[in-house]
Design a protein around this motif. Structure first.
Motif, PDB file in Angstrom:
ATOM      1  N   PRO A  63      56.955  36.367  44.455  1.00  0.00           N
ATOM      2  CA  PRO A  63      56.396  35.055  44.816  1.00  0.00           C
ATOM      3  C   PRO A  63      57.467  34.007  45.105  1.00  0.00           C
ATOM      4  N   SER A  64      58.618  34.116  44.458  1.00  0.00           N
ATOM      5  CA  SER A  64      59.700  33.164  44.745  1.00  0.00           C
ATOM      6  C   SER A  64      60.222  33.349  46.169  1.00  0.00           C
ATOM      7  N   ASP A  65      60.196  34.615  46.652  1.00  0.00           N
ATOM      8  CA  ASP A  65      60.590  34.871  48.040  1.00  0.00           C
ATOM      9  C   ASP A  65      59.601  34.224  49.008  1.00  0.00           C
ATOM     10  N   ILE A  66      58.329  34.240  48.657  1.00  0.00           N
ATOM     11  CA  ILE A  66      57.317  33.614  49.504  1.00  0.00           C
ATOM     12  C   ILE A  66      57.562  32.113  49.589  1.00  0.00           C
ATOM     13  N   ALA A  67      57.877  31.490  48.474  1.00  0.00           N
ATOM     14  CA  ALA A  67      58.155  30.052  48.468  1.00  0.00           C
ATOM     15  C   ALA A  67      59.367  29.735  49.335  1.00  0.00           C
ATOM     16  N   GLU A 115      50.105  26.714  45.871  1.00  0.00           N
ATOM     17  CA  GLU A 115      50.403  27.577  44.719  1.00  0.00           C
ATOM     18  C   GLU A 115      49.254  28.552  44.443  1.00  0.00           C
ATOM     19  N   SER A 116      48.035  28.124  44.714  1.00  0.00           N
ATOM     20  CA  SER A 116      46.880  28.984  44.447  1.00  0.00           C
ATOM     21  C   SER A 116      46.814  30.190  45.384  1.00  0.00           C
ATOM     22  N   GLU A 117      47.529  30.134  46.508  1.00  0.00           N
ATOM     23  CA  GLU A 117      47.484  31.219  47.489  1.00  0.00           C
ATOM     24  C   GLU A 117      48.753  32.058  47.527  1.00  0.00           C
ATOM     25  N   VAL A 118      49.733  31.744  46.716  1.00  0.00           N
ATOM     26  CA  VAL A 118      51.013  32.461  46.747  1.00  0.00           C
ATOM     27  C   VAL A 118      50.816  33.942  46.451  1.00  0.00           C
ATOM     28  N   VAL A 149      49.222  35.634  49.530  1.00  0.00           N
ATOM     29  CA  VAL A 149      50.194  35.751  50.626  1.00  0.00           C
ATOM     30  C   VAL A 149      51.228  36.821  50.291  1.00  0.00           C
ATOM     31  N   THR A 150      51.658  36.876  49.048  1.00  0.00           N
ATOM     32  CA  THR A 150      52.616  37.895  48.618  1.00  0.00           C
ATOM     33  C   THR A 150      52.043  39.287  48.848  1.00  0.00           C
ATOM     34  N   GLN A 151      50.790  39.493  48.482  1.00  0.00           N
ATOM     35  CA  GLN A 151      50.154  40.803  48.670  1.00  0.00           C
ATOM     36  C   GLN A 151      50.037  41.158  50.151  1.00  0.00           C
ATOM     37  N   ARG A 152      49.647  40.190  50.962  1.00  0.00           N
ATOM     38  CA  ARG A 152      49.495  40.460  52.404  1.00  0.00           C
ATOM     39  C   ARG A 152      50.836  40.810  53.056  1.00  0.00           C
ATOM     40  N   ILE A 153      51.865  40.073  52.717  1.00  0.00           N
ATOM     41  CA  ILE A 153      53.182  40.370  53.293  1.00  0.00           C
ATOM     42  C   ILE A 153      53.687  41.714  52.791  1.00  0.00           C
ATOM     43  N   SER A 154      53.436  42.030  51.540  1.00  0.00           N
ATOM     44  CA  SER A 154      53.824  43.347  51.011  1.00  0.00           C
ATOM     45  C   SER A 154      53.086  44.461  51.745  1.00  0.00           C
ATOM     46  N   ASP A 155      51.806  44.246  52.058  1.00  0.00           N
ATOM     47  CA  ASP A 155      51.041  45.243  52.821  1.00  0.00           C
ATOM     48  C   ASP A 155      51.629  45.449  54.212  1.00  0.00           C
ATOM     49  N   VAL A 156      52.024  44.369  54.856  1.00  0.00           N
ATOM     50  CA  VAL A 156      52.630  44.471  56.191  1.00  0.00           C
ATOM     51  C   VAL A 156      53.959  45.220  56.111  1.00  0.00           C
ATOM     52  N   LEU A 157      54.762  44.906  55.120  1.00  0.00           N
ATOM     53  CA  LEU A 157      56.047  45.588  54.971  1.00  0.00           C
ATOM     54  C   LEU A 157      55.858  47.068  54.650  1.00  0.00           C
ATOM     55  N   ASP A 158      54.820  47.408  53.877  1.00  0.00           N
ATOM     56  CA  ASP A 158      54.516  48.814  53.608  1.00  0.00           C
ATOM     57  C   ASP A 158      54.128  49.544  54.895  1.00  0.00           C
ATOM     58  N   LEU A 159      53.374  48.869  55.746  1.00  0.00           N
ATOM     59  CA  LEU A 159      53.003  49.462  57.033  1.00  0.00           C
ATOM     60  C   LEU A 159      54.234  49.700  57.906  1.00  0.00           C
TER      61      LEU A 159
END
Length: 95
Positions: A5-9, A21-24, A27-37
């Motif tokens: 989450p600190s990387d997202i910030a 802050e409520s969406e961090v 967003v972290t999960q979505r970006i991790s999913d994209v990177l996994d793809l």
């Protein structure tokens, strides 16, 4: 690839994007999913595969190369501030 989450910030700050802050976590999960793809795509064996310009083997229809408008250069240059030998004259900007 794990992202914190600190990387997202930090990324949000660099991209000038407001991430509440409520969406961090989301967003972290979505970006991790994209990177996994991306990791899955990089793992694919592409040895011997020719690169394609387009995924569909389609050809584009071309129109005939014909002049379809009349020459109106003289009319356009008649209203121009300065012309010479069919060219538009402009002020010099580079010495």
């Amino acid at each position: 690839m794990a992202i914190a989450p600190s990387d997202i910030a930090k990324l949000a700050h660099l991209a000038r994007i407001a991430v509440p802050e409520s969406e961090v976590d989301q967003v972290t999960q979505r970006i991790s999913d994209v990177l996994d793809l991306v990791d899955q795509l990089q793992a694919a064996d592409t040895e011997g595969v020719q690169p394609m310009a387009h995924p569909l083997d389609a050809t584009q229809r071309l129109r005939a190369d014909q002049v379809t408008e009349t020459n109106q250069r003289d009319e356009f240059q008649a209203i121009a501030p300065a012309t010479e030998d069919g060219l538009y004259l402009v002020p010099r900007v580079i010495e």
